[in-house]
Design an enzyme around this catalytic site. Structure first.
Site, PDB file in Angstrom:
ATOM      1  N   TYR A 149       3.141  -2.706  17.889  1.00  0.00           N
ATOM      2  CA  TYR A 149       4.004  -3.516  17.006  1.00  0.00           C
ATOM      3  C   TYR A 149       4.346  -4.855  17.680  1.00  0.00           C
ATOM      4  CZ  TYR A 149       8.080  -4.588  14.012  1.00  0.00           C
ATOM      5  OH  TYR A 149       8.991  -5.177  13.151  1.00  0.00           O
ATOM      6  N   THR A 160      17.882  -5.310  10.931  1.00  0.00           N
ATOM      7  CA  THR A 160      18.478  -5.526   9.610  1.00  0.00           C
ATOM      8  C   THR A 160      18.696  -4.167   8.949  1.00  0.00           C
ATOM      9  OG1 THR A 160      17.383  -7.655   9.464  1.00  0.00           O
ATOM     10  CG2 THR A 160      18.056  -6.664   7.383  1.00  0.00           C
ATOM     11  N   ASN A 188       0.825  -1.217   0.000  1.00  0.00           N
ATOM     12  CA  ASN A 188       0.000   0.000   0.000  1.00  0.00           C
ATOM     13  C   ASN A 188       0.859   1.266   0.000  1.00  0.00           C
ATOM     14  OD1 ASN A 188       0.969   0.123   2.599  1.00  0.00           O
ATOM     15  ND2 ASN A 188      -1.011   0.435   3.584  1.00  0.00           N
TER      16      ASN A 188
HETATM   17  P1  NAD Z   1       9.472  -1.347   5.542  1.00  0.00           P
HETATM   18  O1  NAD Z   1       8.631  -0.371   6.291  1.00  0.00           O
HETATM   19  O2  NAD Z   1      10.508  -0.834   4.612  1.00  0.00           O
HETATM   20  O3  NAD Z   1       8.530  -2.328   4.710  1.00  0.00           O
HETATM   21  C1  NAD Z   1       7.210  -2.661   5.058  1.00  0.00           C
HETATM   22  C2  NAD Z   1       6.366  -2.650   3.789  1.00  0.00           C
HETATM   23  O4  NAD Z   1       5.015  -3.018   4.121  1.00  0.00           O
HETATM   24  C3  NAD Z   1       6.281  -1.254   3.160  1.00  0.00           C
HETATM   25  O5  NAD Z   1       6.517  -1.337   1.775  1.00  0.00           O
HETATM   26  C4  NAD Z   1       4.868  -0.796   3.464  1.00  0.00           C
HETATM   27  O6  NAD Z   1       4.369   0.125   2.528  1.00  0.00           O
HETATM   28  C5  NAD Z   1       4.116  -2.119   3.470  1.00  0.00           C
HETATM   29  N1  NAD Z   1       2.875  -2.088   4.253  1.00  0.00           N
HETATM   30  C6  NAD Z   1       2.709  -1.640   5.518  1.00  0.00           C
HETATM   31  N2  NAD Z   1       1.406  -1.773   5.899  1.00  0.00           N
HETATM   32  C7  NAD Z   1       0.757  -2.333   4.833  1.00  0.00           C
HETATM   33  C8  NAD Z   1      -0.592  -2.706   4.598  1.00  0.00           C
HETATM   34  N3  NAD Z   1      -1.545  -2.540   5.521  1.00  0.00           N
HETATM   35  N4  NAD Z   1      -0.901  -3.246   3.391  1.00  0.00           N
HETATM   36  C9  NAD Z   1       0.046  -3.414   2.439  1.00  0.00           C
HETATM   37  N5  NAD Z   1       1.340  -3.070   2.606  1.00  0.00           N
HETATM   38  C10 NAD Z   1       1.681  -2.534   3.791  1.00  0.00           C
HETATM   39  O7  NAD Z   1      10.101  -2.306   6.640  1.00  0.00           O
HETATM   40  P2  NAD Z   1      11.168  -3.485   6.513  1.00  0.00           P
HETATM   41  O8  NAD Z   1      12.306  -3.124   7.358  1.00  0.00           O
HETATM   42  O9  NAD Z   1      11.393  -3.859   5.097  1.00  0.00           O
HETATM   43  O10 NAD Z   1      10.379  -4.657   7.254  1.00  0.00           O
HETATM   44  C11 NAD Z   1       9.680  -5.652   6.536  1.00  0.00           C
HETATM   45  C12 NAD Z   1       9.120  -6.699   7.506  1.00  0.00           C
HETATM   46  O11 NAD Z   1      10.187  -7.273   8.274  1.00  0.00           O
HETATM   47  C13 NAD Z   1       8.113  -6.124   8.507  1.00  0.00           C
HETATM   48  O12 NAD Z   1       7.070  -7.069   8.700  1.00  0.00           O
HETATM   49  C14 NAD Z   1       8.916  -5.990   9.775  1.00  0.00           C
HETATM   50  O13 NAD Z   1       8.116  -6.101  10.927  1.00  0.00           O
HETATM   51  C15 NAD Z   1       9.891  -7.148   9.652  1.00  0.00           C
HETATM   52  N6  NAD Z   1      11.122  -6.866  10.430  1.00  0.00           N
HETATM   53  C16 NAD Z   1      12.039  -5.977   9.971  1.00  0.00           C
HETATM   54  C17 NAD Z   1      13.170  -5.698  10.752  1.00  0.00           C
HETATM   55  C18 NAD Z   1      14.242  -4.738  10.301  1.00  0.00           C
HETATM   56  O14 NAD Z   1      15.193  -4.521  11.044  1.00  0.00           O
HETATM   57  N7  NAD Z   1      14.180  -4.179   9.125  1.00  0.00           N
HETATM   58  C19 NAD Z   1      13.335  -6.345  11.986  1.00  0.00           C
HETATM   59  C20 NAD Z   1      12.344  -7.211  12.422  1.00  0.00           C
HETATM   60  C21 NAD Z   1      11.248  -7.489  11.624  1.00  0.00           C
END
Ligand code: NAD
Ligand code: UDP
Length: 318
Positions: A144, A174, A33
C-alpha cells in the site's frame, strides 16, 4: 456542470464524494469493482439521472469521455490491502496508469487520492508535505505505502512529460458513516465492539497516535483542491487533532455508554507510532481546515449506526 469520474466511488469516501458532486449539479460516473465498496453505498443515488454506476476493475483499460477524475479506487484498510498485496500494487500502478491515460487522452483534470502512509513511520512530527518519509519497502504494509508512492510518481511524471493537469492530496485517517464495519480499521472496530459491549482491541500498548478527520471535511478539501488553479500539491488533508489509541478507546466507550473493557493484542508489523498532518499548506492554498471534531463526528456516526441497525431489524423482521 462537469462530467466527473470517481474511481472507487462505491467505497466509503468515494460514495460521499459522488453524493456531494451530484448535489453541486455535476454528472457523476462511479467506477468500482466492489472489492471493498458496495452498491449499498450508492443505492440512494441510483434514481438520479446524472449518476451512472459502472462495475469495472481499473487494472484494465477503459475509454470514457469526462472532464475530471477523482482517483480513489484502492482498498484502504490494512486488513483489506494486505488480503491480496500484489493486487493492491496492481491497482496502484496499472490502475493509476490507466486512469492517467484516460486523463491524458481527453485532457481531464486528474486528482490522486494519496495517503499519509507515504510518510511511513514518520521521524518528523507533525508531517509537512516536504517530508520524504520513512517507509519499509519490504514489509507487509509496503504494498500500500509503496503502491501509493509510485502512484504519486506516475502522477507527477504524466504531468511533467505529458502535461496532464494533476493534483495530489495526501489523506490522513478519515472516518464516518458507511465505513465497512468489518474493515478492521480502528474507528469501525472500536465502535462496533463498543456497541456490542465486546472487548475493545488495542494493538500494542495503545500509545501510538493517529489524527482523525470526519468524512465531510475531507470531501470538502478534495473538492476545493480539484477547483484550485496553479496548485498541484501534494497537499495534506486531515485533522491535526491527535489521539493515542488508548484515548480513542476511552472516548468511544464514553460516547457510546458501553460496558466494554479494554484488551491488548500484539502490535502489527511496521505500525506507525505517530501521525499528525501539518495542514498549513491546505489552509494557505485552499482556505481549508477541518470543522468537525471527534466527539461531534462520533455522534453523527452513532446516529447513522443506530438508524442502520433499526432499519436492518425492520427489514429482517418476520
Ligand atoms: P474503501 O475501501 O471504502 O474504498 C475504496 C474503493 O475502491 C472501494 O469501493 C473498492 O471496491 C474500490 N476498488 C478497489 N480496488 C479497485 C479496482 N482495482 N478497481 C476498481 N475499484 C476498486 O476505502 P476509502 O477509505 O473510501 O478510501 C478511498 C481512497 O482514499 C483510497 O485510495 C485510499 O487509499 C485513500 N485514503 C483513505 C484514507 C482513510 O482513512 N479512509 C486515508 C488515506 C487515504
Ligand atoms: N488499532 C487498534 N485496534 C484495532 C484496530 C487498529 O489498536 O482494533 C490500531 C492500529 O494498530 C493502528 C491504529 O489503530 O495503530 C490505526 O489503525 P487503522 O488500521 O485504522 O489505520 P492505519 O494504521 O492505516 O492508520
Amino acid at each position: 456542470m462537469k462530467r466527473i469520474l470517481v474511481t472507487g466511488g462505491a467505497g466509503f469516501i468515494g460514495s460521499f464524494l459522488c453524493e456531494k458532486l451530484l448535489e453541486q449539479g455535476h454528472e457523476v460516473i462511479c467506477l468500482d469493482n466492489f472489492f471493498t465498496g458496495s452498491k449499498r453505498n450508492v443505492m440512494h443515488l441510483m434514481d438520479n439521472h446524472r449518476f451512472e454506476l459502472i462495475r469495472h476493475d481499473i487494472t484494465l483499460p477503459i475509454y470514457l469521455e469526462i472532464d475530471q477524475i477523482y482517483h480513489f479506487a484502492c482498498p484502504a484498510s490494512p486488513v483489506h490491502y494486505q488480503y491480496n498485496p500484489v493486487k493492491t500494487v496492481k491497482t496502484n500502478v496499472m490502475g493509476t496508469i490507466n486512469m492517467l491515460g484516460v486523463a491524458k487522452r481527453v485532457r481531464a483534470r486528474f486528482l490522486l487520492a494519496s495517503t499519509s502512509e507515504v510518510y511511513g513511520d514518520p521521524q518528523v512530527h507533525p508531517q509537512p508535505e516536504t517530508y520524504w518519509g520513512h517507509v519499509n519497502p519490504i514489509g507487509t504494509r509496503s504494498c500500500y505505502d509503496e503502491g501509493k508512492r509510485v502512484a504519486e510518481t506516475l502522477t507527477m511524471d504524466y504531468h511533467r512529460k505529458s502535461k496532464v493537469d494533476i493534483k495530489i492530496i495526501r489523506i490522513f485517517n478519515t472516518y464516518g458513516p458507511r465505513m465497512a464495519l468489518n474493515d478492521g480499521r480502528v474507528v469501525s472496530n472500536f465502535i462496533t465492539q463498543a456497541l456490542k459491549n465486546q472487548d475493545i482491541t488495542i494493538y500494542g500498548d495503545g500509545s501510538q497516535t493517529r489524527s482523525f478527520c470526519y468524512v465531510d471535511d475531507l470531501v470538502d478539501g478534495a473538492i476545493r483542491m480539484m477547483a484550485a488553479e496553479n496548485f498541484i500539491g501534494p497537499v495534506n488533508l486531515g485533522n491535526p487533532n491527535e489521539f493515542t489509541m488508548l484515548e480513542l478507546a476511552e472516548t468511544v466507550i464514553h460516547l457510546t455508554g458501553s460496558r466494554s473493557k479494554i484488551c491488548y493484542l500484539p502490535l502489527p508489523e511496521d505500525d506507525p507510532s505517530q501521525r499528525q498532518p501539518d495542514i498549513r499548506l491546505a489552509l494557505e492554498k485552499l482556505d481549508w481546515e477541518p470543522k468537525v471534531e471527534l466527539d461531534e463526528g462520533f455522534l453523527y456516526f452513532d446516529e447513522m449506526l443506530s438508524e442502520a441497525t433499526e432499519e436492518a431489524s425492520r427489514y429482517f423482521r418476520v
